[in-house]
Design a protein around this motif. Structure first.
Motif, PDB file in Angstrom:
ATOM      1  N   LEU A   4      38.704  17.022  -2.648  1.00  0.00           N
ATOM      2  CA  LEU A   4      38.496  17.812  -1.421  1.00  0.00           C
ATOM      3  C   LEU A   4      39.729  18.661  -1.127  1.00  0.00           C
ATOM      4  N   ASN A   5      40.896  18.048  -1.237  1.00  0.00           N
ATOM      5  CA  ASN A   5      42.127  18.765  -0.943  1.00  0.00           C
ATOM      6  C   ASN A   5      42.372  19.905  -1.925  1.00  0.00           C
ATOM      7  N   ILE A   6      42.130  19.673  -3.202  1.00  0.00           N
ATOM      8  CA  ILE A   6      42.317  20.714  -4.228  1.00  0.00           C
ATOM      9  C   ILE A   6      41.361  21.879  -3.988  1.00  0.00           C
ATOM     10  N   ILE A   7      40.107  21.570  -3.678  1.00  0.00           N
ATOM     11  CA  ILE A   7      39.111  22.624  -3.419  1.00  0.00           C
ATOM     12  C   ILE A   7      39.559  23.532  -2.279  1.00  0.00           C
ATOM     13  N   LEU A  68      48.673  19.740   2.078  1.00  0.00           N
ATOM     14  CA  LEU A  68      47.299  19.844   2.564  1.00  0.00           C
ATOM     15  C   LEU A  68      46.737  21.230   2.308  1.00  0.00           C
ATOM     16  N   GLY A  69      45.465  21.273   1.946  1.00  0.00           N
ATOM     17  CA  GLY A  69      44.780  22.537   1.757  1.00  0.00           C
ATOM     18  C   GLY A  69      44.462  23.203   3.088  1.00  0.00           C
ATOM     19  N   GLU A  87      40.462  14.945   6.391  1.00  0.00           N
ATOM     20  CA  GLU A  87      39.138  15.411   6.796  1.00  0.00           C
ATOM     21  C   GLU A  87      39.153  16.921   6.939  1.00  0.00           C
ATOM     22  N   ILE A  88      37.964  17.475   6.903  1.00  0.00           N
ATOM     23  CA  ILE A  88      37.810  18.915   7.079  1.00  0.00           C
ATOM     24  C   ILE A  88      36.884  19.120   8.272  1.00  0.00           C
ATOM     25  N   PRO A  89      37.452  19.410   9.433  1.00  0.00           N
ATOM     26  CA  PRO A  89      36.673  19.489  10.670  1.00  0.00           C
ATOM     27  C   PRO A  89      35.595  20.574  10.691  1.00  0.00           C
ATOM     28  N   ASP A  90      35.661  21.540   9.786  1.00  0.00           N
ATOM     29  CA  ASP A  90      34.658  22.605   9.748  1.00  0.00           C
ATOM     30  C   ASP A  90      33.274  22.100   9.352  1.00  0.00           C
ATOM     31  N   TYR A  91      33.208  20.881   8.818  1.00  0.00           N
ATOM     32  CA  TYR A  91      31.937  20.312   8.367  1.00  0.00           C
ATOM     33  C   TYR A  91      31.524  19.168   9.288  1.00  0.00           C
ATOM     34  N   LYS A  92      30.237  18.890   9.301  1.00  0.00           N
ATOM     35  CA  LYS A  92      29.704  17.836  10.162  1.00  0.00           C
ATOM     36  C   LYS A  92      30.368  16.491   9.880  1.00  0.00           C
ATOM     37  N   CYS A  94      33.058  15.348   6.887  1.00  0.00           N
ATOM     38  CA  CYS A  94      33.803  15.533   5.639  1.00  0.00           C
ATOM     39  C   CYS A  94      35.107  14.751   5.764  1.00  0.00           C
ATOM     40  N   LEU A  95      35.062  13.525   5.275  1.00  0.00           N
ATOM     41  CA  LEU A  95      36.165  12.587   5.403  1.00  0.00           C
ATOM     42  C   LEU A  95      36.430  11.971   4.042  1.00  0.00           C
ATOM     43  N   GLY A  96      37.669  12.019   3.596  1.00  0.00           N
ATOM     44  CA  GLY A  96      38.045  11.403   2.333  1.00  0.00           C
ATOM     45  C   GLY A  96      39.126  10.376   2.561  1.00  0.00           C
ATOM     46  N   VAL A  97      38.966   9.219   1.931  1.00  0.00           N
ATOM     47  CA  VAL A  97      39.974   8.163   2.047  1.00  0.00           C
ATOM     48  C   VAL A  97      40.511   7.812   0.671  1.00  0.00           C
TER      49      VAL A  97
END
Length: 121
Positions: A4-7, A68-69, A87-92, A94-97
């Protein structure tokens, strides 16, 4: 989490032990035991789900998020400042652990799965 971070244009620490001098992020077996804590960032999706400042997690990784991306929020970090959740708040939802909740049976990890399922409704 790392993908997610790389993207989103972020970067990775390629080897935590080599670059950071920290080696406790590879616990080995068994994976269902927690080995360190993470501090959760307030006002994040992760905090809203768990309602806790810290939780104990398992760990099995030698890479980690470095920078961070774009649009990525830090949700939790280990005591050695290794990023453990984003997490990416722009999405409903999107959380990565960085830990492996699928091996754990803690209430916090169960809450993560429940929140993910609820987000699909």
């Amino acid at each position: 989490m790392q993908l997610l971070n790389i993207i989103k244009g972020g970067s990775l620490i390629q080897d935590i032990a080599e670059e950071m001098g920290s080696s406790f992020h590879q616990q080995g077996m068994p994976k269902h035991i927690t080995t360190h804590s993470v501090k959760i960032t307030k006002d994040t999706l992760l905090y809203n789900i768990l309602q806790k400042d810290t939780i104990d997690v398992n760990t099995s990784h030698h890479q980690a998020v470095k920078a961070l991306g774009k649009g990525v929020t830090l949700s939790a970090e280990a005591p050695d400042k290794i990023i453990e959740a984003i997490e990416i708040p722009d999405y409903k939802f999107c959380l990565g652990v960085q830990w492996h909740p699928e091996y754990l049976e803690t209430n916090a990890d169960k809450q993560l799965f429940k929140a993910f399922i609820q987000s699909m409704k």
